[in-house]
Design a protein around this motif. Structure first.
Motif, PDB file in Angstrom:
ATOM      1  N   VAL A  69      36.120   7.373  53.934  1.00 35.38           N
ATOM      2  CA  VAL A  69      36.923   8.353  53.374  1.00 35.38           C
ATOM      3  C   VAL A  69      36.471   8.573  51.960  1.00 35.38           C
ATOM      4  CG1 VAL A  69      39.271   8.578  52.474  1.00 35.38           C
ATOM      5  CG2 VAL A  69      39.033   7.400  54.494  1.00 35.38           C
ATOM      6  N   ASP A  70      36.015   9.833  51.802  1.00 37.04           N
ATOM      7  CA  ASP A  70      35.301  10.204  50.704  1.00 37.04           C
ATOM      8  C   ASP A  70      36.387  10.183  49.356  1.00 37.04           C
ATOM      9  OD1 ASP A  70      33.257  10.921  48.946  1.00 37.04           O
ATOM     10  OD2 ASP A  70      33.437  13.266  49.272  1.00 37.04           O
ATOM     11  N   ASP A  71      36.188   9.896  48.194  1.00 40.56           N
ATOM     12  CA  ASP A  71      36.567   9.872  46.875  1.00 40.56           C
ATOM     13  C   ASP A  71      36.139  10.828  46.102  1.00 40.56           C
ATOM     14  OD1 ASP A  71      38.027   9.301  44.590  1.00 40.56           O
ATOM     15  OD2 ASP A  71      37.987   7.103  44.889  1.00 40.56           O
ATOM     16  N   SER A  72      36.629  11.863  45.824  1.00 45.70           N
ATOM     17  CA  SER A  72      36.169  12.805  44.983  1.00 45.70           C
ATOM     18  C   SER A  72      35.849  12.449  43.668  1.00 45.70           C
ATOM     19  CB  SER A  72      37.019  14.048  45.090  1.00 45.70           C
ATOM     20  OG  SER A  72      38.386  13.863  44.386  1.00 45.70           O
ATOM     21  N   ARG A  73      36.479  11.331  43.148  1.00 46.82           N
ATOM     22  CA  ARG A  73      36.429  10.878  41.769  1.00 46.82           C
ATOM     23  C   ARG A  73      34.887   9.902  41.672  1.00 46.82           C
ATOM     24  NH1 ARG A  73      41.606   7.734  41.262  1.00 46.82           N
ATOM     25  NH2 ARG A  73      40.959   7.128  43.415  1.00 46.82           N
ATOM     26  N   SER A  74      34.473   9.690  42.697  1.00 44.49           N
ATOM     27  CA  SER A  74      33.289   8.664  42.762  1.00 44.49           C
ATOM     28  C   SER A  74      32.078   9.394  42.769  1.00 44.49           C
ATOM     29  CB  SER A  74      33.232   7.692  44.201  1.00 44.49           C
ATOM     30  OG  SER A  74      32.337   7.072  44.352  1.00 44.49           O
ATOM     31  N   GLU A  75      31.011   8.634  41.980  1.00 43.51           N
ATOM     32  CA  GLU A  75      29.728   9.174  42.091  1.00 43.51           C
ATOM     33  C   GLU A  75      28.952   8.893  43.268  1.00 43.51           C
ATOM     34  OE1 GLU A  75      28.245  10.613  39.274  1.00 43.51           O
ATOM     35  OE2 GLU A  75      30.274  10.840  38.352  1.00 43.51           O
ATOM     36  N   PHE A  76      29.371   8.230  43.859  1.00 44.24           N
ATOM     37  CA  PHE A  76      28.681   7.919  45.032  1.00 44.24           C
ATOM     38  C   PHE A  76      28.955   8.642  46.302  1.00 44.24           C
ATOM     39  CE2 PHE A  76      28.925   5.514  49.462  1.00 44.24           C
ATOM     40  CZ  PHE A  76      27.713   5.105  49.426  1.00 44.24           C
TER      41      PHE A  76
END
Length: 389
Positions: free
Chosen positions: A220-227
């Motif tokens: 699940v992608d986290d739009s706040r993450s740099e990863f």
């Protein structure tokens, strides 16, 4: 080190105690007659590992390991069982780290327990060890996860096709190699290729792993993450393919060629572990590496006193993957620390990773000179980059 053995048959426990005494193991062994007694002992003493039978009255081995994983996430969890039905084994897939079959000789038991616990000292953070030890699996890239789901639900799906899908995803590759290299499915030999593993496990097991056990999950992608998992997977596939081509070009044996691909796919699995364990913290590490123009593994050491190579090797070792692959994952940034000072799977994966990261000839030549491969830089680079075209 303190190890707890659980079995409802007193004669089995007595035989284990005699065998361990004769083997002169370097750890303390204690014994429980059922799951209830085991949980009472765990509540009152510190244990490093639990080894349980599967079929027991009341709470069985799978249920016990689920409970242990919730209450004591740092404990290594191993099944030691005779005949167990497939349904019971699949229930144990999530909480167990390894599976051994009865009868089990002293050397196998001793080496499995010692090896599973051996790399704890490489991780100084107790919370990080607990997190990794309690991982039932890792999330997969959504497009590959969807492709696998569609494949197994089609009327004419072939295991070879499923194997090719799994080989494109590091999370699925790691988990399926854990299972096929355990005794749970009775393979009796080490398997290094995820594609081969899928074919050996069979249709029913693959379907259960995807649809019911919960060990294959979607990232699940986290739009706040740099990863970015997409970026990681693209890089891992490139390294896997580059390493395979270099190994072939150098005339390495077929098993080493397969290892080069698998180790190339898994070399950065520690990044996925760290990114999914604490997304916010890993984003800070990624930002620090970018702003300071330092390597990611150096930034990881600054924050964690370890790096993704050690983290990845720790999990794969816990899961019982082949040692040849674990060594590559552990040393892919420090190949000079390996005992072997010649062309190997490790040196091939290191070179493939460096080329994929855009390293120049000077960066490649220092280590390659130590294994008498300095003159191969240009041909290896051309071979790798031709794969991208």
């Amino acid at each position: 080190m303190n190890v707890l053995f659980v079995d409802d048959e007193p004669q089995v426990l007595r035989a284990l105690e005699r065998m361990l005494d004769a083997a002169d193991v370097e750890w303390e062994a204690e014994f429980a007659n059922d799951a209830t007694e085991a949980l009472e002992m765990l509540a009152n003493e510190d244990f490093d590992a639990i080894i349980t039978d599967m079929r027991m009255p009341g709470m069985d081995g799978a249920e016990l390991l689920h409970e242990v994983s919730k209450l004591y996430p740092h404990i290594v969890r191993i099944v030691l069982s005779g005949q167990a039905n497939k349904e019971a084994v699949l229930r144990a897939v999530q909480p167990m780290h390894q599976y051994l079959s009865k009868p089990c000789d002293a050397e196998t038991l001793k080496s499995t327990i010692s090896r599973a616990c051996a790399m704890r000292d490489t991780l100084n953070s107790e919370s990080l060890r607990k997190t990794i030890t309690n991982l039932p699996g890792l999330p997969s890239i959504p497009s590959v996860y969807a492709e696998l789901n569609a494949a197994i639900q089609s009327e004419d799906f072939a295991l070879t096709d499923v194997g090719r899908i799994i080989e494109k995803d590091m999370a699925m590759s790691a988990k399926i190699l854990q299972l096929v290299n355990s005794a749970a499915f009775g393979m009796g030999k080490q398997v290094h290729s995820p594609g081969q593993a899928a074919c050996m496990l069979g249709v029913d097991v693959i379907k259960a792993l995807v649809l019911t056990t919960g060990v294959f999950t979607e990232f699940v992608d986290d739009s706040r993450s740099e990863f970015s998992l997409e970026t990681l997977m693209t890089h891992s596939l490139n390294v896997a393919n580059f390493a395979k081509q270099i190994a072939r070009a150098e005339g390495m044996a077929g098993g080493d060629v397969n290892d080069a691909y698998t180790a190339g796919m898994l070399h950065d699995v520690g990044k996925l572990i760290l990114a999914t364990s604490d997304t916010e913290a890993y984003s800070r590490i990624l930002q620090t590496a970018a702003s300071n123009h330092t390597s990611l593994w150096e930034a990881e050491h600054e924050f964690l006193n370890t790096d993704h190579a050690a983290v990845g090797a720790y999990l794969l070792n816990l899961w019982g993957l082949p040692q040849s692959i674990i060594e590559v994952v552990s040393l892919h940034h420090r190949p000079e620390q390996a005992e072997e000072k010649s062309l190997s799977v490790l040196s091939v994966v290191w070179a493939a990773n460096e080329v994929a990261n855009g390293a120049d000839d000077q960066e490649l030549s220092e280590y390659l000179a130590t294994i008498e491969c300095e003159g191969k830089i240009a041909s290896w680079r051309d071979l790798c980059l031709s794969q991208e075209e």
